[in-house]
Design a protein around this motif. Structure first.
Motif, PDB file in Angstrom:
ATOM      1  N   ASP A   1      23.743  33.930  45.498  1.00 26.57           N
ATOM      2  CA  ASP A   1      24.260  35.364  44.978  1.00 26.57           C
ATOM      3  C   ASP A   1      23.441  35.744  43.624  1.00 26.57           C
ATOM      4  OD1 ASP A   1      25.740  35.557  47.129  1.00 26.57           O
ATOM      5  OD2 ASP A   1      27.527  34.494  45.994  1.00 26.57           O
TER       6      ASP A   1
ATOM      7  N   SER B   1      25.615  38.879  37.644  1.00 30.59           N
ATOM      8  CA  SER B   1      26.259  40.177  37.484  1.00 30.59           C
ATOM      9  C   SER B   1      26.626  40.218  36.085  1.00 30.59           C
ATOM     10  CB  SER B   1      27.462  40.513  38.276  1.00 30.59           C
ATOM     11  OG  SER B   1      28.411  39.510  38.113  1.00 30.59           O
ATOM     12  N   ASP B   2      25.672  40.130  35.274  1.00 27.98           N
ATOM     13  CA  ASP B   2      26.123  40.094  33.491  1.00 27.98           C
ATOM     14  C   ASP B   2      25.075  41.042  32.863  1.00 27.98           C
ATOM     15  OD1 ASP B   2      27.479  39.469  31.433  1.00 27.98           O
ATOM     16  OD2 ASP B   2      27.543  37.684  31.477  1.00 27.98           O
TER      17      ASP B   2
ATOM     18  N   THR C   1      37.807  41.813  36.248  1.00 31.15           N
ATOM     19  CA  THR C   1      36.748  41.315  37.354  1.00 31.15           C
ATOM     20  C   THR C   1      36.909  39.824  37.344  1.00 31.15           C
ATOM     21  OG1 THR C   1      35.296  43.130  37.044  1.00 31.15           O
ATOM     22  CG2 THR C   1      34.387  41.076  38.402  1.00 31.15           C
TER      23      THR C   1
ATOM     24  N   SER D   1      35.417  36.917  38.992  1.00 31.37           N
ATOM     25  CA  SER D   1      33.819  36.596  39.772  1.00 31.37           C
ATOM     26  C   SER D   1      34.090  35.078  40.282  1.00 31.37           C
ATOM     27  CB  SER D   1      32.833  36.690  38.915  1.00 31.37           C
ATOM     28  OG  SER D   1      32.517  37.757  38.411  1.00 31.37           O
ATOM     29  N   HIS D   2      33.967  34.925  41.459  1.00 33.62           N
ATOM     30  CA  HIS D   2      33.979  33.294  41.915  1.00 33.62           C
ATOM     31  C   HIS D   2      32.433  32.738  41.585  1.00 33.62           C
ATOM     32  CE1 HIS D   2      33.862  30.265  45.116  1.00 33.62           C
ATOM     33  NE2 HIS D   2      35.010  30.331  44.983  1.00 33.62           N
TER      34      HIS D   2
ATOM     35  N   GLU E   1      29.613  35.533  45.925  1.00 33.83           N
ATOM     36  CA  GLU E   1      29.893  36.933  45.500  1.00 33.83           C
ATOM     37  C   GLU E   1      30.757  37.730  46.363  1.00 33.83           C
ATOM     38  OE1 GLU E   1      27.231  40.719  43.758  1.00 33.83           O
ATOM     39  OE2 GLU E   1      26.292  39.216  45.604  1.00 33.83           O
TER      40      GLU E   1
ATOM     41  N   ASP F   1      34.539  37.917  44.923  1.00 39.49           N
ATOM     42  CA  ASP F   1      34.829  38.586  43.760  1.00 39.49           C
ATOM     43  C   ASP F   1      35.878  39.575  44.018  1.00 39.49           C
ATOM     44  OD1 ASP F   1      32.813  36.882  42.631  1.00 39.49           O
ATOM     45  OD2 ASP F   1      31.279  38.875  42.091  1.00 39.49           O
TER      46      ASP F   1
ATOM     47  N   HIS G   1      38.013  42.926  41.994  1.00 38.17           N
ATOM     48  CA  HIS G   1      38.316  43.916  40.783  1.00 38.17           C
ATOM     49  C   HIS G   1      39.526  44.325  40.772  1.00 38.17           C
ATOM     50  CE1 HIS G   1      33.832  43.553  40.684  1.00 38.17           C
ATOM     51  NE2 HIS G   1      33.650  43.929  41.949  1.00 38.17           N
TER      52      HIS G   1
ATOM     53  N   TRP H   1      37.711  30.502  38.500  1.00 40.19           N
ATOM     54  CA  TRP H   1      37.291  32.091  38.533  1.00 40.19           C
ATOM     55  C   TRP H   1      36.616  32.256  37.006  1.00 40.19           C
ATOM     56  CZ3 TRP H   1      37.185  34.945  42.869  1.00 40.19           C
ATOM     57  CH2 TRP H   1      37.959  34.529  43.973  1.00 40.19           C
ATOM     58  N   TYR H   2      35.673  33.309  37.066  1.00 38.03           N
ATOM     59  CA  TYR H   2      35.097  33.495  35.755  1.00 38.03           C
ATOM     60  C   TYR H   2      35.785  35.148  35.573  1.00 38.03           C
ATOM     61  CZ  TYR H   2      31.650  29.998  36.042  1.00 38.03           C
ATOM     62  OH  TYR H   2      31.055  28.787  36.101  1.00 38.03           O
TER      63      TYR H   2
ATOM     64  N   ARG I   1      36.275  38.696  33.486  1.00 32.97           N
ATOM     65  CA  ARG I   1      35.401  39.723  32.541  1.00 32.97           C
ATOM     66  C   ARG I   1      36.431  41.020  32.490  1.00 32.97           C
ATOM     67  NH1 ARG I   1      30.108  40.962  34.509  1.00 32.97           N
ATOM     68  NH2 ARG I   1      31.051  42.354  36.149  1.00 32.97           N
TER      69      ARG I   1
END
Length: 176
Positions: free
Chosen positions: A45, A48-49, A103, A105-106, A110, A113, A115, A137-138, A140
């Motif tokens: 994937d 996304s940063d 968010t 994020s796995h 992807e 993920d 939201h 999970w991450y 944000r």
């Protein structure tokens, strides 16, 4: 009298040496098709940063993290698994918006993920988490409500949670 008996002529597909030569080629084609299928189905994937590509190098932009540090932002997320609810206590020197975007994020997929829109109610934010809360999970958090415009957000906080270890996670500006 001819003592040698002639072998009857076999069709081409019954010849032993034909298959000795063709079998490795057929096996290679099947293995290659399998590998290509696996590569396409399980491709990596995208990241996304705040990275951007400049020629052959990738650069990380930390403006959002610096702005969060300037505002003294920090938060604590608390997940309630049975209710699939998340609450956020946010501290800092800013005018608190009515909504924030969290968010999740796995780390690998992807497609997994999430939201989550957090609504301000009183002194904290709450939101509903779809799906089961498990694994790592991450996280944000940002004031921008559209996930595709995450680069335009004024600030962001980051964190990480492993639901196998607990249900709370601190959020802080990223450290370089």
């Amino acid at each position: 009298m001819n003592t040698m008996t002639e072998n009857p002529k076999k069709p081409w597909y019954r010849e032993f040496w034909l298959w000795v030569v063709l079998f490795p080629l057929i096996l290679t084609l099947v293995a290659s098709a399998t590998m290509v299928s696996i590569a396409v189905l399980y491709a990596d994937d995208t990241v996304s940063d705040t990275y951007h590509k400049d020629s052959r190098m990738y650069h990380y932009t930390a403006e959002q993290d610096e702005r969060a540090r300037e505002l003294g932002l920090a938060g604590m997320l608390q997940f309630r698994r049975g209710e699939n609810v998340v609450t956020l206590d946010l501290n800092g020197q800013l005018e608190y918006p009515q909504q924030l975007l969290l968010t999740m994020s796995h780390p690998v997929e992807e497609d997994m993920d999430r939201h989550i829109l957090l609504q301000r109610s009183g002194g904290r934010y709450t939101g509903s988490v779809p799906g089961e809360l498990q694994h790592r999970w991450y996280l944000r958090l940002m004031p921008e409500l559209n996930p595709q415009q995450h680069l335009d957000a004024g600030w962001r906080l980051k964190g990480e949670i492993n639901f196998d270890l607990g249900d709370a996670a601190p959020l802080n500006p990223a450290v370089q």
